[in-house]
Design a protein around this motif. Sequence first.
Motif, mmCIF file in Angstrom:
data_model
loop_
_atom_site.group_PDB
_atom_site.id
_atom_site.type_symbol
_atom_site.label_atom_id
_atom_site.label_comp_id
_atom_site.label_asym_id
_atom_site.label_seq_id
_atom_site.Cartn_x
_atom_site.Cartn_y
_atom_site.Cartn_z
ATOM 1 N N UNK A 149 6.849 -0.887 -3.038
ATOM 2 C CA UNK A 149 6.303 0.061 -2.059
ATOM 3 C C UNK A 149 6.957 1.427 -2.240
ATOM 4 N N UNK A 150 8.288 1.443 -2.302
ATOM 5 C CA UNK A 150 9.001 2.707 -2.426
ATOM 6 C C UNK A 150 8.600 3.472 -3.691
ATOM 7 N N UNK A 151 8.495 2.761 -4.813
ATOM 8 C CA UNK A 151 8.148 3.415 -6.076
ATOM 9 C C UNK A 151 6.773 4.070 -5.999
ATOM 10 N N UNK A 152 5.776 3.338 -5.503
ATOM 11 C CA UNK A 152 4.420 3.887 -5.409
ATOM 12 C C UNK A 152 4.353 4.979 -4.347
ATOM 13 N N UNK A 153 5.064 4.786 -3.242
ATOM 14 C CA UNK A 153 5.109 5.784 -2.170
ATOM 15 C C UNK A 153 5.701 7.095 -2.682
ATOM 16 N N UNK A 154 6.858 7.011 -3.339
ATOM 17 C CA UNK A 154 7.538 8.214 -3.811
ATOM 18 C C UNK A 154 6.753 8.921 -4.916
ATOM 19 N N UNK A 155 6.099 8.130 -5.768
ATOM 20 C CA UNK A 155 5.306 8.746 -6.831
ATOM 21 C C UNK A 155 4.201 9.615 -6.244
ATOM 22 N N UNK A 156 3.493 9.091 -5.248
ATOM 23 C CA UNK A 156 2.415 9.857 -4.617
ATOM 24 C C UNK A 156 2.970 11.026 -3.808
ATOM 25 N N UNK A 157 4.086 10.817 -3.141
ATOM 26 C CA UNK A 157 4.658 11.869 -2.301
ATOM 27 C C UNK A 157 5.196 13.024 -3.139
ATOM 28 N N UNK A 158 5.910 12.709 -4.226
ATOM 29 C CA UNK A 158 6.599 13.728 -5.008
ATOM 30 C C UNK A 158 5.717 14.294 -6.123
ATOM 31 N N UNK A 159 4.982 13.419 -6.824
ATOM 32 C CA UNK A 159 4.211 13.850 -7.985
ATOM 33 C C UNK A 159 2.709 13.933 -7.724
ATOM 34 N N UNK A 160 2.282 13.420 -6.567
ATOM 35 C CA UNK A 160 0.860 13.394 -6.268
ATOM 36 C C UNK A 160 0.468 14.391 -5.199
ATOM 37 N N UNK A 161 -0.228 13.919 -4.177
ATOM 38 C CA UNK A 161 -0.784 14.795 -3.141
ATOM 39 C C UNK A 161 0.274 15.378 -2.222
#
Length: 242
Positions: free
Chosen positions: A158-170
Motif C-alpha cells: 500500500x505504502x509503495x503504490x500510495x507514495x508513487x502516486x503521491x510523489x511521482x503521479x498526480x
Amino acid sequence: MTNLGAMADLSEADLDRGELAQAQHLHLGGYFSVPKLAPQLVALVQAARSARPDLTVSLDTNYDAAEKWGGEQLMQLLGEVDVFLPNEVEARGVSGVQDLDEALAWLARRVRPGGSVVMTCGADGVRGLANAAGAEAWTVPAPAVAEVVDTTGAGDAFNAAFLHELVYGSGDLRAAAASGVRGGSCAVQHEGACQTLLTHAMLEAVGRGCSVAASPSSTTSAGDDDEAAAAAAAAAAAAAAA
C-alpha cells in the motif's frame, strides 16, 4: 514475535544528511522498530525541512510489539508529519480511542496543519481526514479480491503504490489512496511479502477486478520496466527508516 536485529542499532549517525537535504519527500517507516533513531526523528525532519522548506513527510509507525504506542515523543513527531498512515490497530493504539471515527479525528488534530491521516482498513479500504477547519472524512473502497492468500506485506505494498502516486503521479491524496489499496490488494493474492515489483499494469488489473498471477508476466507489458523501477524507488523510500 518481533526481532529487531540490526534495526535496534540504527541511528542518525547511519544516515546521509546530504541525501536527506535533497529529498522531495521523506517517508518514515517502522518507527517502533528503530528505538535509537526514533527520539532523533523530530530534529532530523526539522533539519531536512530547513534545507528544503517544501519537503513533505509521511509516517507509518507499524505495530508496537511493546504496545506502549509512543507517548509524547511520537506526538511531537506527528506534529511534523504531512501524512500519517496507520492501520486500524495502530490508529486505536496511538490514539487510545477505540471508535475508529473518533480515533481518525483525534489523530488528524495531531498531524501538521494541513496534513492528513490516511487510515488503512483492510478489505474496507481507506478512511482519510485532514487537519483543516471544516474538513470532512473521506473513504476509498478496496477492490474485491477473489482469494486472500497472505496479508504479509500488504501494508508495505500500500505504502509503495500510495507514495508513487503521491510523489511521482498526480499528487492527489485520494488518488494516491486508491493506488495504495490496489497495491495492497495485489500483495494479498500471493504468499510472502514482496516477490515481485508492483507495476501500473498490475494495479490496473486489480482495479478491474482481475486476479494477479504470482508471476507478473500475465499483466505486465512493454514499457512497464520504468514503472517497476519507479515503484521500487517508492518502496525503497518506504523502508528508508526501517
